[in-house]
Design an enzyme around this catalytic site. Structure first.
Site, PDB file in Angstrom:
ATOM      1  N   ARG A   1     -12.678  -6.906 -12.133  1.00  0.00           N
ATOM      2  CA  ARG A   1     -13.005  -6.362 -10.796  1.00  0.00           C
ATOM      3  C   ARG A   1     -13.762  -5.031 -10.904  1.00  0.00           C
ATOM      4  O   ARG A   1     -13.476  -4.230 -11.788  1.00  0.00           O
ATOM      5  CB  ARG A   1     -11.717  -6.191  -9.978  1.00  0.00           C
ATOM      6  CG  ARG A   1     -11.112  -7.551  -9.637  1.00  0.00           C
ATOM      7  CD  ARG A   1      -9.851  -7.425  -8.838  1.00  0.00           C
ATOM      8  NE  ARG A   1     -10.082  -6.853  -7.526  1.00  0.00           N
ATOM      9  CZ  ARG A   1      -9.108  -6.505  -6.702  1.00  0.00           C
ATOM     10  NH1 ARG A   1      -7.842  -6.666  -7.071  1.00  0.00           N
ATOM     11  NH2 ARG A   1      -9.377  -6.001  -5.522  1.00  0.00           N
TER      12      ARG A   1
ATOM     13  N   ASP B   1      -7.073  -8.105   4.344  1.00  0.00           N
ATOM     14  CA  ASP B   1      -6.095  -8.812   3.506  1.00  0.00           C
ATOM     15  C   ASP B   1      -5.551 -10.076   4.183  1.00  0.00           C
ATOM     16  O   ASP B   1      -5.023 -10.963   3.519  1.00  0.00           O
ATOM     17  CB  ASP B   1      -4.920  -7.888   3.159  1.00  0.00           C
ATOM     18  CG  ASP B   1      -5.358  -6.762   2.232  1.00  0.00           C
ATOM     19  OD1 ASP B   1      -6.377  -6.919   1.541  1.00  0.00           O
ATOM     20  OD2 ASP B   1      -4.671  -5.727   2.210  1.00  0.00           O
TER      21      ASP B   1
ATOM     22  N   LYS C   1     -11.979  -9.046  -3.980  1.00  0.00           N
ATOM     23  CA  LYS C   1     -10.512  -8.962  -3.931  1.00  0.00           C
ATOM     24  C   LYS C   1      -9.942  -9.667  -5.166  1.00  0.00           C
ATOM     25  O   LYS C   1     -10.650  -9.913  -6.122  1.00  0.00           O
ATOM     26  CB  LYS C   1      -9.999  -9.561  -2.625  1.00  0.00           C
ATOM     27  CG  LYS C   1     -10.435  -8.782  -1.395  1.00  0.00           C
ATOM     28  CD  LYS C   1      -9.866  -7.377  -1.407  1.00  0.00           C
ATOM     29  CE  LYS C   1     -10.413  -6.525  -0.286  1.00  0.00           C
ATOM     30  NZ  LYS C   1      -9.993  -5.133  -0.388  1.00  0.00           N
TER      31      LYS C   1
ATOM     32  N   SER D   1       0.839  -1.212   0.000  1.00  0.00           N
ATOM     33  CA  SER D   1       0.000   0.000   0.000  1.00  0.00           C
ATOM     34  C   SER D   1       0.873   1.261   0.000  1.00  0.00           C
ATOM     35  O   SER D   1       0.629   2.209  -0.753  1.00  0.00           O
ATOM     36  CB  SER D   1      -0.880   0.035   1.251  1.00  0.00           C
ATOM     37  OG  SER D   1      -1.823  -0.986   1.208  1.00  0.00           O
TER      38      SER D   1
ATOM     39  N   ARG E   1     -12.674 -14.174  -2.258  1.00  0.00           N
ATOM     40  CA  ARG E   1     -11.939 -14.880  -1.193  1.00  0.00           C
ATOM     41  C   ARG E   1     -12.858 -15.615  -0.220  1.00  0.00           C
ATOM     42  O   ARG E   1     -12.371 -16.425   0.567  1.00  0.00           O
ATOM     43  CB  ARG E   1     -11.008 -13.908  -0.445  1.00  0.00           C
ATOM     44  CG  ARG E   1      -9.816 -13.522  -1.293  1.00  0.00           C
ATOM     45  CD  ARG E   1      -8.800 -12.687  -0.541  1.00  0.00           C
ATOM     46  NE  ARG E   1      -7.683 -12.367  -1.423  1.00  0.00           N
ATOM     47  CZ  ARG E   1      -6.926 -11.293  -1.324  1.00  0.00           C
ATOM     48  NH1 ARG E   1      -7.126 -10.420  -0.370  1.00  0.00           N
ATOM     49  NH2 ARG E   1      -5.936 -11.094  -2.178  1.00  0.00           N
TER      50      ARG E   1
ATOM     51  N   GLY F   1      -5.483  -3.748  -8.039  1.00  0.00           N
ATOM     52  CA  GLY F   1      -6.704  -2.969  -7.825  1.00  0.00           C
ATOM     53  C   GLY F   1      -6.367  -1.621  -7.195  1.00  0.00           C
ATOM     54  O   GLY F   1      -6.952  -0.591  -7.548  1.00  0.00           O
TER      55      GLY F   1
ATOM     56  N   ARG G   1      -2.683 -14.110  -2.206  1.00  0.00           N
ATOM     57  CA  ARG G   1      -2.891 -14.400  -0.778  1.00  0.00           C
ATOM     58  C   ARG G   1      -3.497 -15.790  -0.560  1.00  0.00           C
ATOM     59  O   ARG G   1      -3.255 -16.417   0.469  1.00  0.00           O
ATOM     60  CB  ARG G   1      -3.754 -13.320  -0.123  1.00  0.00           C
ATOM     61  CG  ARG G   1      -3.087 -11.951  -0.177  1.00  0.00           C
ATOM     62  CD  ARG G   1      -3.619 -11.006   0.867  1.00  0.00           C
ATOM     63  NE  ARG G   1      -3.340  -9.624   0.491  1.00  0.00           N
ATOM     64  CZ  ARG G   1      -2.178  -9.017   0.643  1.00  0.00           C
ATOM     65  NH1 ARG G   1      -1.158  -9.657   1.178  1.00  0.00           N
ATOM     66  NH2 ARG G   1      -2.012  -7.759   0.259  1.00  0.00           N
TER      67      ARG G   1
ATOM     68  N   SER H   1     -13.354   1.671   2.750  1.00  0.00           N
ATOM     69  CA  SER H   1     -12.356   1.253   1.753  1.00  0.00           C
ATOM     70  C   SER H   1     -11.307   2.333   1.589  1.00  0.00           C
ATOM     71  O   SER H   1     -11.613   3.473   1.214  1.00  0.00           O
ATOM     72  CB  SER H   1     -13.052   1.000   0.405  1.00  0.00           C
ATOM     73  OG  SER H   1     -12.079   1.013  -0.631  1.00  0.00           O
TER      74      SER H   1
END
Ligand code: S3P
Length: 425
Positions: A120, A312, A339, A24, A343, A92, A384, A165
């Site tokens: 997405r 995450d 994501k 990030s 997920r 993203g 992930r 978000s």
């Protein structure tokens, strides 16, 4: 498409200052350097596919980037129109933040991405940006990439987001910097706040009170960044779970961000019984320090608050839940569905393959702790998911398919994992 086989590990004491740098913060370093006048200096930038794509885009927007392998220097005097399309790859965060950054820039820009990113939803940023005058369009009425942006003037706004978000918040804050008056952005729960911290550090006039950020339009360019990117807690967390599920083991991560919006998964693991200590070492743009995790028997937990603080890490936390005593529940986590993969369904499907009883809900799932069994699972192209099930393999052995995606965030993952177990690629 390559696969990996992981062997069951014996006990270990893992110590590392080589965990992947924060994704990030790295994205933001490259992008925000474009808002500065002069040379930004970034140490420990994440050299992974997602963030290198962002850096490449920043070059196409006119910044000069010099990388001596240690330090990256990004010199910019404002954003220029690019003659190429801008490829965000799998990221993203890259695509959504660039929408906000470019909505007011002088020029026409095309953002695209890989097969997963093009599926997405982007309307969470394109819709509010269009509402303040941004000329932004794409497939499915502006919801899907490729996206086209004709930068122009933006209206001041008071936006109340229904979702917590950081991507949406950051896109709107970036747009607000060039709106025609003071703007406010409110969120239902605090999401990660790197954008606010970094832009303030660069001299932007930004005030955060409770869950509302007030942003004054910029009068010119900002002061360049001088920053060392800490380790990424979401990458570190795979090794935290590794220690938490392996008797007599420990993991010490050096130089990780201790920002409260990022370490909630460690707090959850602690509530499950793991022995965790935090040592603050530095506090400039972010609190930074070391985290040590020691094995202890785990028990079930319910997770329903501050979901954005551990969103995450939920796939990896689910591996700990699968070995814990009792039934764990994750609720209010619908965001997991948008994501890099859905997920909720990818964790649920893979845990079932590993012999764990799981129930799926629209906004989460429950996991009945038991004994993980060796299986052959797919990553679904999601880094992930790949790394979470590789870590599960430490307790039982595992085969994971389609592992290239790990390069999007943690290119040296296997080098580090190889110090605690046998890895066959
Ligand atoms: C990120 C924000 C989060 C997170 C993503 C990175 C960011 O997404 O899941 O991996 O850097 O702003 P949302 O903001 O959509 O929750």
């Amino acid at each position: 498409m390559s696969r990996v086989k992981i062997s069951k590990s014996s006990s270990f004491d893992f110590v590392s200052d080589k965990i992947a740098s924060d994704k990030s913060i790295s994205h933001r370093c490259a992008m925000f350097a474009c808002l500065a006048d002069g040379e930004s200096v970034v140490r420990n930038f994440l050299r992974a596919e997602d963030t290198l794509n962002t850096l490449n885009i920043v070059k196409k927007l006119g910044a000069q980037v010099v990388d001596d392998g240690e330090v990256i220097k990004i010199t910019s005097h404002g954003i220029q129109e690019s003659e190429d399309i801008l490829d965000c790859g799998n990221a993203g965060t890259g695509m959504r933040l660039f929408c906000g950054l470019l909505a007011s820039a002088d020029g026409h820009f095309i953002l695209t991405g890989d097969e997963y990113l093009k599926r997405r939803p982007m309307n969470r940023v394109t819709k509010p940006l269009r509402d303040i005058g941004a000329k932004l369009d794409g497939r499915d009425y502006g919801n899907l990439a490729p996206l086209s942006i004709r930068g122009g003037s933006l209206k001041a706004f008071n936006y109340k987001s229904k979702i917590a978000s950081a991507q949406v918040k950051s896109a709107m804050i970036l747009a607000a910097l060039h709106a025609d008056g003071e703007c406010t952005y409110s969120e239902p729960e605090l999401s990660r706040d790197h954008t606010e911290r970094m832009l303030k550090g660069m001299g932007a006039s930004l005030h955060v009170k409770n869950l509302t950020t007030t942003i004054e339009p910029l009068k010119g360019l900002l002061t360049p960044l001088d920053i060392r990117v800490p380790a990424d807690p979401s990458s570190a967390f795979f090794f935290a779970v590794a220690a938490a599920i392996t008797p007599n083991s420990s993991t010490k991560i050096i130089g990780v961000t201790l920002n409260k919006t990022r370490i909630e998964a460690f707090k959850a693991l602690e509530k499950m019984g793991a022995d965790i200590t935090y040592e603050l070492q530095d506090d400039r743009y972010e609190p930074i320090g070391d985290i040590t995790v020691r094995y202890a028997p785990l028990h079930a937990i319910t997770i329903e608050d501050n979901i954005s603080w551990l969103i995450d890490e939920l796939p990896a936390l689910s591996i700990a839940m699968a070995t814990a005593k009792g039934e764990s529940i994750i609720k209010n986590a619908k965001e997991l569905r948008v994501k890099e993969s859905d997920r909720i369904s990818t964790v649920v499907d893979n845990l079932r393959l590993c012999g764990i009883e799981v129930d799926e809900f629209e906004d989460g799932y429950s996991v009945r702790g038991g004994t993980l069994q060796a299986a052959k699972v797919d990553s679904f192209g999601d880094h992930r998911i790949a790394m979470s099930f590789i870590i599960a393999g430490l307790s039982c052995g595992m085969e994971v398919e389609d592992i290239e995606c790990i390069n999007t965030s943690f290119p040296n993952f296997f080098d580090l994992l190889g110090t605690i177990t046998k890895v066959t690629v």
